[in-house]
Design a protein around this motif. Structure first.
Motif, short mmCIF file in Angstrom:
data_model
loop_
_atom_site.label_atom_id
_atom_site.label_comp_id
_atom_site.label_asym_id
_atom_site.label_seq_id
_atom_site.Cartn_x
_atom_site.Cartn_y
_atom_site.Cartn_z
N ILE A 35 0.84 -1.20 0.00
CA ILE A 35 0.00 0.00 0.00
C ILE A 35 0.88 1.25 0.00
N LEU A 36 0.25 2.34 -0.41
CA LEU A 36 0.93 3.64 -0.45
C LEU A 36 1.21 4.10 0.98
N GLN A 37 2.41 4.63 1.21
CA GLN A 37 2.70 5.24 2.50
C GLN A 37 2.95 6.72 2.30
N LEU A 38 2.17 7.53 2.98
CA LEU A 38 2.33 8.98 2.89
C LEU A 38 3.16 9.46 4.08
N PRO A 39 3.65 10.71 4.05
CA PRO A 39 4.40 11.23 5.19
C PRO A 39 3.61 11.05 6.50
N GLU A 72 -9.69 2.15 0.37
CA GLU A 72 -10.27 2.13 -0.98
C GLU A 72 -9.20 1.97 -2.06
N HIS A 73 -7.97 2.39 -1.72
CA HIS A 73 -6.90 2.43 -2.73
C HIS A 73 -5.86 1.36 -2.46
N THR A 74 -6.33 0.13 -2.22
CA THR A 74 -5.44 -1.00 -1.93
C THR A 74 -5.36 -1.93 -3.13
N THR A 76 -4.86 -3.66 -6.72
CA THR A 76 -5.37 -3.26 -8.04
C THR A 76 -6.66 -2.49 -7.81
N HIS A 77 -6.66 -1.21 -8.17
CA HIS A 77 -7.83 -0.40 -7.81
C HIS A 77 -8.10 0.71 -8.81
N PHE A 78 -9.31 1.23 -8.69
CA PHE A 78 -9.86 2.28 -9.57
C PHE A 78 -9.82 3.60 -8.82
N ASP A 79 -9.34 4.66 -9.47
CA ASP A 79 -9.37 6.02 -8.90
C ASP A 79 -10.50 6.80 -9.57
N ALA A 80 -11.43 7.30 -8.79
CA ALA A 80 -12.54 8.10 -9.31
C ALA A 80 -12.13 9.58 -9.35
N GLY A 82 -13.49 12.16 -8.16
CA GLY A 82 -13.69 12.83 -6.88
C GLY A 82 -12.64 12.51 -5.83
N HIS A 83 -11.69 11.63 -6.17
CA HIS A 83 -10.56 11.33 -5.28
C HIS A 83 -9.67 12.56 -5.11
N TRP A 84 -9.62 13.41 -6.15
CA TRP A 84 -8.67 14.52 -6.13
C TRP A 84 -9.40 15.85 -6.07
N ILE A 85 -8.77 16.86 -5.50
CA ILE A 85 -9.40 18.17 -5.33
C ILE A 85 -9.79 18.78 -6.69
N THR A 195 2.26 0.11 -10.91
CA THR A 195 2.84 0.42 -9.60
C THR A 195 1.72 0.73 -8.60
N VAL A 196 2.09 1.16 -7.40
CA VAL A 196 1.11 1.32 -6.31
C VAL A 196 0.11 2.44 -6.57
N GLY A 197 0.46 3.42 -7.41
CA GLY A 197 -0.45 4.51 -7.76
C GLY A 197 -0.28 4.89 -9.22
N THR A 198 -1.17 5.73 -9.73
CA THR A 198 -1.06 6.12 -11.15
C THR A 198 0.13 7.05 -11.37
N PRO A 209 2.20 19.01 -8.48
CA PRO A 209 2.36 17.76 -7.73
C PRO A 209 1.32 16.73 -8.17
N PHE A 210 1.74 15.47 -8.22
CA PHE A 210 0.84 14.37 -8.62
C PHE A 210 0.10 14.72 -9.92
N PRO A 211 0.85 14.94 -11.01
CA PRO A 211 0.21 15.42 -12.25
C PRO A 211 -0.84 14.48 -12.83
N CYS A 212 -0.71 13.18 -12.59
CA CYS A 212 -1.71 12.26 -13.15
C CYS A 212 -3.01 12.39 -12.38
N HIS A 213 -2.93 12.38 -11.06
CA HIS A 213 -4.13 12.59 -10.25
C HIS A 213 -4.75 13.95 -10.56
N SER A 214 -3.90 14.96 -10.54
CA SER A 214 -4.36 16.33 -10.73
C SER A 214 -4.99 16.53 -12.11
C1 23J Z 1 -3.52 9.80 -1.88
C2 23J Z 1 -2.50 10.73 -1.93
C3 23J Z 1 -1.50 10.61 -2.87
C4 23J Z 1 -1.55 9.56 -3.77
C5 23J Z 1 -2.59 8.61 -3.74
C6 23J Z 1 -3.56 8.75 -2.78
C7 23J Z 1 -2.64 7.47 -4.70
O1 23J Z 1 -1.70 7.14 -5.36
C8 23J Z 1 -3.88 6.70 -4.95
O2 23J Z 1 -3.94 5.48 -4.71
O3 23J Z 1 -4.84 7.29 -5.46
S1 23J Z 1 -0.28 9.40 -4.98
#
Ligand code: 23J
Ligand code: MN
Length: 264
Positions: A35-39, A72-74, A76-80, A82-85, A195-198, A209-214
């Motif tokens: 899983i993703l580890q954030l600060p 929700e983001h564990t 193989t997963h789908f990012d909607a 509304g996940h991002w601002i 990989t763990v995220g897009t 930051p996070f250009p794919c999500h953004s």
């Molecule tokens: C939350 C914050 C940053 C990231 C992510 C989630 C993901 O990669 C994700 O699984 O959507 S980079």
């Protein structure tokens, strides 16, 4: 002949006879699924946990079943969107309201195996896509662009998969310039990664930051993370089925991602 019964009859005959191959692009879900580890000052996602309710025993003599909990983001997963601002104000932008037709789309698979093997921070650029298009044709509108690195196959251990160093994670992903190109000039449905995220591991340092999500979610597009076995797909011609759980107001969900591939 669109929308005809014979189209569906051909499809199911192909699946049953093996003329159409069904490929599982999903990683197994278990307690060690990376899983993703954030600060540490940020909120953290839960790893997958399974709790046995009964197993043909006094707790339930005729049945075996489990409870599970997970982020929700564990796996193989789908990012909607509304996940991002950047995508939070679109209508129908969460797992329960995305139109289900969006869960079936063609896939373009971009081979970045050699590049990612040499450089774990490899970024997929518009020029790389344009070179791919010279051989395989233009990315069709509404297609997934899937970045093949064989990352999960080559890094089966969670620590090598996450590849965390003192300065953050080092995993491949899209170049910041790729996202607006795919959104505006190719009108893709979304971007997928092995990989763990897009986004790339170092994407927190990018502009934006996070250009794919953004960028993807800012255009009401989707993401697929934690894919595996893109090596079993042709560069073009496969159809991907990726449907998140219908979590009410879910930002994403683990999902079983399946591809239909023509030919043996
Ligand atoms: C939350 C914050 C940053 C990231 C992510 C989630 C993901 O990669 C994700 O699984 O959507 S980079
Ligand atoms: Mn995600």
């Amino acid at each position: 002949m669109t929308g005809s019964a014979s189209t569906l009859a051909d499809l199911i005959a192909g699946i049953q006879t093996g003329g159409i191959r069904v490929v599982d692009l999903t990683q197994p879900l278990h307690a060690s699924t990376p899983i993703l580890q954030l600060p540490p000052e940020m909120g953290q996602t839960w790893k997958f946990e399974l709790q046995e309710i009964s197993n043909f025993d006094s707790r339930g003599p005729l049945w075996y079943w489990n409870n599970f909990k997970t982020g929700e983001h564990t796996g193989t997963h789908f990012d909607a969107p509304g996940h991002w601002i950047s995508g939070k104000d679109y209508p129908n932008n969460l797992t329960d309201t995305i139109p289900p037709a969006k869960f079936i789309a063609p896939a373009c698979v971009i081979d970045c195996v050699k590049e990612a093997e040499k450089n774990p921070d490899f970024l997929l650029s518009p020029d790389h896509i344009k070179a791919w298009e010279k051989t395989h044709g233009r990315i069709p509108k509404g297609a997934w662009v899937l970045m093949r690195t064989d990352w999960a196959l080559k890094r089966p251990q969670p620590d090598e998969y996450i590849n965390a160093q003192a300065d953050g994670c080092h995993t491949p992903g899209p170049h910041p310039e790729l996202v607006p190109f795919l959104v505006k000039e190719r009108e893709v449905i979304g971007f997928g990664n092995e990989t763990v995220g897009t986004d790339a591991g170092q994407a927190f340092t990018f502009d934006p930051p996070f250009p794919c999500h953004s960028g993807m979610h800012g255009a009401n597009k989707y993401g697929l993370a934690g894919l595996i076995h893109l090596d079993q797909l042709p560069p073009a011609g496969a159809i991907v089925i990726a449907a998140p759980l219908k979590i009410v107001r879910g930002s994403g969900s683990p999902c079983r991602v399946i591809a239909l591939v023509p030919g043996k």
